[in-house]
Scaffold this active site. Structure first.
Site, PDB file in Angstrom:
ATOM      1  N   LYS A  28      41.697  47.016  47.497  1.00 15.52           N
ATOM      2  CA  LYS A  28      40.767  47.646  46.860  1.00 15.52           C
ATOM      3  C   LYS A  28      39.699  46.537  46.007  1.00 15.52           C
ATOM      4  CE  LYS A  28      42.046  50.126  43.085  1.00 15.52           C
ATOM      5  NZ  LYS A  28      41.469  49.819  41.684  1.00 15.52           N
ATOM      6  N   ARG A  33      34.118  44.534  46.472  1.00 13.60           N
ATOM      7  CA  ARG A  33      33.175  43.130  46.609  1.00 13.60           C
ATOM      8  C   ARG A  33      32.583  43.285  47.998  1.00 13.60           C
ATOM      9  NH1 ARG A  33      37.284  42.257  43.175  1.00 13.60           N
ATOM     10  NH2 ARG A  33      37.219  40.522  41.549  1.00 13.60           N
ATOM     11  N   GLY A 101      37.367  50.551  36.923  1.00 18.59           N
ATOM     12  CA  GLY A 101      37.053  49.511  36.030  1.00 18.59           C
ATOM     13  C   GLY A 101      36.356  48.432  36.675  1.00 18.59           C
ATOM     14  N   ASP A 327      48.996  44.691  38.380  1.00 17.69           N
ATOM     15  CA  ASP A 327      48.970  46.054  38.462  1.00 17.69           C
ATOM     16  C   ASP A 327      50.343  46.628  39.121  1.00 17.69           C
ATOM     17  OD1 ASP A 327      46.219  46.370  38.089  1.00 17.69           O
ATOM     18  OD2 ASP A 327      45.543  45.774  39.993  1.00 17.69           O
ATOM     19  N   LYS A 354      44.468  49.225  30.524  1.00 19.65           N
ATOM     20  CA  LYS A 354      44.381  49.360  32.296  1.00 19.65           C
ATOM     21  C   LYS A 354      43.937  51.086  32.092  1.00 19.65           C
ATOM     22  CE  LYS A 354      45.222  45.808  34.043  1.00 19.65           C
ATOM     23  NZ  LYS A 354      44.057  44.861  34.545  1.00 19.65           N
ATOM     24  N   ARG A 358      49.064  51.440  29.996  1.00 15.95           N
ATOM     25  CA  ARG A 358      50.344  51.426  31.119  1.00 15.95           C
ATOM     26  C   ARG A 358      51.476  51.207  30.320  1.00 15.95           C
ATOM     27  NH1 ARG A 358      47.521  49.323  36.308  1.00 15.95           N
ATOM     28  NH2 ARG A 358      46.536  51.361  37.023  1.00 15.95           N
TER      29      ARG A 358
HETATM   30  C1  S3P Z   1      40.626  43.711  39.459  1.00 14.58           C
HETATM   31  C2  S3P Z   1      41.176  42.828  38.496  1.00 14.58           C
HETATM   32  C3  S3P Z   1      42.223  43.290  37.725  1.00 14.58           C
HETATM   33  C4  S3P Z   1      43.115  44.504  38.333  1.00 14.58           C
HETATM   34  C5  S3P Z   1      42.165  45.561  38.728  1.00 14.58           C
HETATM   35  C6  S3P Z   1      41.354  44.970  39.898  1.00 14.58           C
HETATM   36  C7  S3P Z   1      39.565  43.181  40.357  1.00 14.58           C
HETATM   37  O1  S3P Z   1      41.665  43.973  36.420  1.00 14.58           O
HETATM   38  O2  S3P Z   1      44.101  45.148  37.192  1.00 14.58           O
HETATM   39  O3  S3P Z   1      42.924  46.644  39.503  1.00 14.58           O
HETATM   40  O4  S3P Z   1      39.394  43.492  41.409  1.00 14.58           O
HETATM   41  O5  S3P Z   1      39.021  42.236  40.009  1.00 14.58           O
HETATM   42  P1  S3P Z   1      41.412  42.774  35.074  1.00 14.58           P
HETATM   43  O6  S3P Z   1      40.379  41.890  35.273  1.00 14.58           O
HETATM   44  O7  S3P Z   1      41.127  43.811  33.942  1.00 14.58           O
HETATM   45  O8  S3P Z   1      42.872  42.156  34.944  1.00 14.58           O
END
Ligand code: S3P
Length: 451
Positions: A28, A33, A101, A327, A354, A358
């Protein structure tokens, strides 16, 4: 998006071993990206193995809204016609990032150094999550922000046409915050520096270098990562192959470890050192896991992971391992329920922000299924080996990883486990239910029966 539609109640039943050789969908983080960096490069990027989930499709739509063309091809690859750094267009309407997010926070960084006004929205889960951690450094760079109370979504930003390069020390372990500042730095003249006291996933750094950015990483005497980026590079389109997502592979791996008679191999999984804390922890618990066919793909180590049913024992997971398995705590907690003794997990404060809280969601789900646990502000202790576990209904709070973790619990518990809404699984692992069906797992979808 399905998380806005009616809840999908799913029940997991035990009794069948899981066997087979499978692939999980693309990573993911790398998928988001690939689309974003492709949009910023001038010309055509091609992506194979893109995760086609709600979160990632949301990012494709967002990039299209600012002028790129992300298109799925007939051969299942994706192409991105990038507009070039500095040339993003102002979107005509608010952009809905759904549950994602990573999507919204990284996009904020990109928009910040383009002179465009963008309004961003999300679902109930995303609208409850803190955006100040990204908006604050972007304000320092010159971005104007109007956000709901406490820097929550919906938020509108107006990017700067003369952004200021900053040096930013990331106050929490967050790859999203690091990435947002670096992405804002891309279209900022001068040097943007990010200091990362605790290393987090490094996909942004590695991939930006691949796209032609002048980015360097040094580690200082205190062990902090100092990332320097020279602004306004000419980004070159790339051909990208997205490896299997270790955070998705975690589910069949743990399912095999806790379900008697199981033997499952997950092929082509990303083995980036910042992503495999779960494997380290499971091996310490005595898991029968082997990594086969280690190889390199697109600058990343990948391999096939074979997991067989194992007698696990409780361990202590140190706080400094958290960023490499951030995660994976919900599914590790499920593994811990089947281990002999206590598993103690420290350094969990980031779990509170999260897709759901969580830490609380896991604790309530364990309790609902008769598994003793102790939740503290930033730690969790799970006591494994209880008798007669299962039988509960778990509230998933729009959190895909809570839904998937507790369905795995049900595959090995003494009594069935129900989750109140499995629809959010589509945000990261749309093939989850069918894939477990192929392995032999019994996951019963109430909505399908009714249809
Ligand atoms: C991610 C960073 C993490 C992770 C999210 C994916 C990323 O979050 O929990 O599932 O792709 O940069 P945080 O930056 O809040 O730790």
């Amino acid at each position: 998006m399905s998380h806005n539609s009616s809840p999908q109640i799913v029940t997991a039943h035990s009794g069948s071993p899981l066997n087979g050789q499978i692939k999980v969908p693309g990573d993911k983080s790398i998928s988001h990206r690939s689309l974003m960096f492709g949009a910023l490069a001038l010309g055509k990027t091609t992506i194979s193995g893109l995760l086609e989930s709600e979160d990632v499709i949301g990012t494709a739509n967002a990039m299209n809204a600012v002028g790129a063309k992300c298109v799925r091809q007939e051969d299942d690859t994706w192409t991105v016609e990038g507009v070039g750094l500095g040339s993003l267009l102002e979107p005509e309407a608010p952009i809905d990032f759904g549950n994602a997010g990573t999507g919204v926070r990284l996009a904020m960084g990109i928009f910040a150094s383009h002179p465009i006004a963008v309004t961003m929205t999300g679902d109930a889960s995303l609208s409850g999550r803190p955006m100040g951690r990204v908006l604050n450094p972007l304000r320092e760079m010159g971005v104007q922000v109007v956000a709901r109370n406490g820097d929550r979504l919906p938020a509108s930003i107006r990017g700067s046409d003369t952004p200021i390069p900053i040096t930013y020390r990331v106050p929490m372990a967050s790859a999203q915050v690091k990435s947002a500042v670096l992405l804002a730095g891309l279209n900022t003249a001068g040097t943007t520096t990010v200091i990362e006291p605790v290393a987090t996933r490094d996909h942004t750094e590695k991939m930006l270098v691949g796209f032609g950015a002048d980015l360097k990483v040094e580690v200082n005497e205190s062990g902090e990562r100092i990332i320097t980026l020279q602004g306004q590079p000419k980004l070159q389109p790339q051909d990208i192959t997205v490896p299997g997502d270790p955070s998705s592979a975690a589910f069949p791996i743990v399912a095999a470890l806790i379900t008697p008679g199981s033997d499952v191999t997950v092929e082509g999984v990303l083995l980036n050192e910042h992503r495999i804390g779960l494997i380290t922890s499971l091996l310490e618990m005595g898991a029968d896991i082997t990594i086969l066919n280690e190889r390199e793909s697109g600058g990343e180590k990948i391999g096939d992971i074979r997991a067989k049913y194992s007698r696990l024992k409780g361990i202590t997971v140190p706080a400094d391992r958290a960023p490499s398995m951030i995660d994976e705590y919900p599914i590790l907690s499920v593994a811990a329920a089947f281990a002999q003794g206590d598993t103690v997990m420290f350094g969990l404060e980031e779990l509170r922000v999260k897709e759901s809280d969580r830490l609380a969601a896991v604790a309530r789900g364990l309790e609902a299924n008769g598994i003793p646990c102790v939740e503290k502000q930033d730690s969790l202790t799970v006591t494994g080996g209880a008798n007669n576990i299962g039988g509960g209904t778990v509230t998933t709070h729009l959190d895909h990883r809570i839904a998937m973790s507790f369905l795995i619990l049900g595959l090995a518990a003494h009594k069935p486990v129900q989750v109140d809404d499995a629809a959010p699984i589509a945000t990261s692992f749309p093939t989850f239910l069918s894939m477990f069906g192929e392995l032999g797992g019994k996951l019963e979808n109430k909505n399908e029966e009714a249809a």
